[in-house]
Design an enzyme around this catalytic site. Sequence first.
Site: not given
Ligand code: AGP
Length: 604
Positions: A2, A27, A75, A99-100, A480, A484, A487, A503, A599
């Site tokens: 949020c 975000r 969010w 937020n939270g 990674e 990507k 996502e 395996h 984010k």
């Molecule tokens: C990565 O592309 C994602 N947005 C997500 O996995 C991110 O790396 C993860 O939420 C950790 O975020 P941070 O590095 O801000 O702790």
Amino acid sequence: MCGIVGYLGEKDTKGILLAGLKELEYRGYDSAGIAVLQDHDFQSYKAIGKLVNLEEKTKEFVTDSFAAGIGHTRWATHGKPTELNAHPHLGESSYVVHNGIIENYAELKKELVAEGVTFLSQTDTEVIVHQFEKNLKSAASAFEAFTKTVSQLEGAYAILLVTKSEDKTIFFAKQGSPMLVGINAENEKYFASSDTPLIGQCTDVNYFEDGDYGYVTKDEIAIFDATGTKKEPIFQKLSTNKLSAQKDGYRFFMEKEIYEQSTVISDTLLGRLTETEVVFDELDTNLFENINEIKLCACGTSYHSALTASYMFERHSHIKTSVEVASELRYRDPILTPDTLFVVISQSGETADTLETLKMAKKAGLKTLVICNVDNSSMVRLADASILTRAGVEKGVASTKAFATQVTIFWMLSLYLAQKRETLAADEITKQIQLLREVPASVQVSDTLHERVKRLSKRYLHGHGFFFIGRDVFFPLALEGALKLKEISYLHAEGYPSGEMKHGPIALADPELFTIALLPQHLLYEKSKSNVEELSARDATVCAISPLVFDKADDYIPTQNHADYMLEFFEMMVVVQLLSLEISVRLGNDVDMPRNLAKSVTVE
Ligand code: AGP
């Protein structure tokens, strides 16, 4: 997660709030709203979906005199993304944004409902404003009622509250979720849950600490700490240039941030390398004293950089290293011993699961270090030591330059520790430092490479899934690359150790199974090549990323002949980032704000 904005002043409050929320869009959110108290009268608007819906609703609303305004992008955590659940939430004559997570909201709500309060939403947030108005009935002032309310809340929160009973005031409280207040020469007050909405509006900002609460008026910023003691705001210059957070000519923030990796890695290296030594001025020399193990902990992409780091720490520093997924470590009964350095990695410094493991480690008496991209974030302020990655604002939800700078820091840190533990000869450290200086060049995006990936991407828009495979540090890079792709293209992809395909996963091999094979020349090339040949022999569709031509691949992305596998790592990192970007573009997805993602995941 949020986003929160607030404004106290006599300019166009509505416009300022909406512009601030726009800066927080990256975000991730599913609804938004504002509330403005002007001339002793409230106006509030909420909308689900994108901010344009809220802008449409407020277009007739004029704010041209002194006002107190708050805004929020939500969010969903408690309750579906609906207008009723969108913030701000109304009591009788007060509005709140938050937020939270209020962990004791259920018991507070139960009491309030029993006393006849009607709740409109399913959110935890709404209890705040009703609890405040309950306290207001018996308090000597709105601030006394707010103070009591904050003391009754448990959990994580960043709160802004406005009320008719003090109509030229904004009340705030911060615990576990980030928030800051900004000022400028025009005596305006701005609030936000991160820097970007204040860039260009404020000259100086104060980052609230956990436990801080208080109020802001035209002439006063009153901050109280968790003990109720008044404290002076600590203002610092707001350094980030707003322009650096714009796309400046690229199609997406993610694309810009991939291209930026070369320059930001140069910043990451700045002041930390001599000809013969790695230097971290920000670290006390005793940080590694009596340390026999390193435990790395993170989420998502940051977890992948931590995995990469584990190979380098054991290889260069000869120190036992383990890696944890934060959301798993939190609820295990881990053995945390004081001879372990606990290292958390986070781009945002606010990821709830990672932050909680940091608190666990501190409670267990471990020394803690955070590798982070956001100065003054919760983790930076909590850890014993911090190393900033200096990647600049990363607005693409899919992390790129944060990962690149994290791995760069870890490469340096493994050498720094090797120096202290004398596990590498001086000439080897000098050689590694020379290689580090070549990283910025290795991540330069050539037009030829980008054009080739763009053309190739049209072949990978369907299929029943992707495997990204690699060995050693190329296994976390494979993870990674798969993340990507997932996502931003919403296609299924898995990262896998090349040696593990036989395996089980090789049972999936057929022409519709796309395998992206990382084949570095300087690290286990023959082993990796034979793993890929097993897949080719079973007619899987293979795309080889390598400096060496691989004749059994269906597609081939050539990389340069580097002197070392780590430079191959960084170049192949760019390739898998570009591949996911171009597939996502062809599929017409929102590259910067992919569906369902945020984010920074500041709730569990
Ligand atoms: C990565 O592309 C994602 N947005 C997500 O996995 C991110 O790396 C993860 O939420 C950790 O975020 P941070 O590095 O801000 O702790």
